[in-house]
Design a protein around this motif. Sequence first.
Motif, PDB file in Angstrom:
ATOM      1  N   ASN A   2     -36.684  21.942 -16.205  1.00 34.40           N
ATOM      2  CA  ASN A   2     -36.655  22.086 -14.721  1.00 34.40           C
ATOM      3  C   ASN A   2     -35.429  22.629 -14.390  1.00 34.40           C
ATOM      4  N   ARG A  62     -32.051  13.634 -13.667  1.00 33.77           N
ATOM      5  CA  ARG A  62     -32.838  14.032 -12.487  1.00 33.77           C
ATOM      6  C   ARG A  62     -33.499  12.935 -11.777  1.00 33.77           C
ATOM      7  N   ASP A  65     -36.866  12.001 -13.457  1.00 33.25           N
ATOM      8  CA  ASP A  65     -36.807  11.708 -14.830  1.00 33.25           C
ATOM      9  C   ASP A  65     -37.098  10.231 -15.195  1.00 33.25           C
TER      10      ASP A  65
END
Length: 206
Positions: A2, A62, A65
């Motif tokens: 990402n 993140r 995540d």
Amino acid sequence: MNEQPYLIPADRVIFEEEIKKSLFITQLAHTPRIESAKAFIEQVKLQHAAARHNCWGFVAGRPDDSLLWGFSDDGEPSGTAGKPILAQLSGSGIGEMTAVVTRYSGGIKLGTGGLVKAYGGGVQQALKQVQTIEKKITTQLQLRLDYSLMPLVQSLMVQYQVTQLDAKFEHRIDLLVEIDIREADVFKQTLVNKTGAKVEIKPKHI
């Protein structure tokens, strides 16, 4: 991978409140990896070694995540502390953050619903105080070029907001640079076009 940037906390935050004679101290900190999250948890446990509970949750990457999430009830009834803490963190949209909620018990039982509200609520209040900064996802490149090309390359680095990390000046110039990963392909192509492919470009293996 990402490539989108995400928010991370800029500073540590502490929020305290007393609920039915129990003191709850919530601490939030920036922890970019699981190792740093665990180190922060241990630091708070040492700081509040006399407390009955130091419950925690972390989002060590993140915000979306879930492979990098963790939590613990630290002796409170199952599901009453760690999960509510993590729910607040994961729902905040902020990454790389750990919350430790310390409880000094006042002898009055709060019940499972009261505990969920106290632990989750403390983190919720602390999150309102968090100042955030944007973390860009970057990549590193190694550039090799002749001295005559340096002014052109430097102007392109300014244009694409490229940061110079290191430079070696020998028979040619070796530069180690860092760039927003979303700009990397365009920057490399522009270098090739503007210099007639006279700049060697290699990814830096970190």
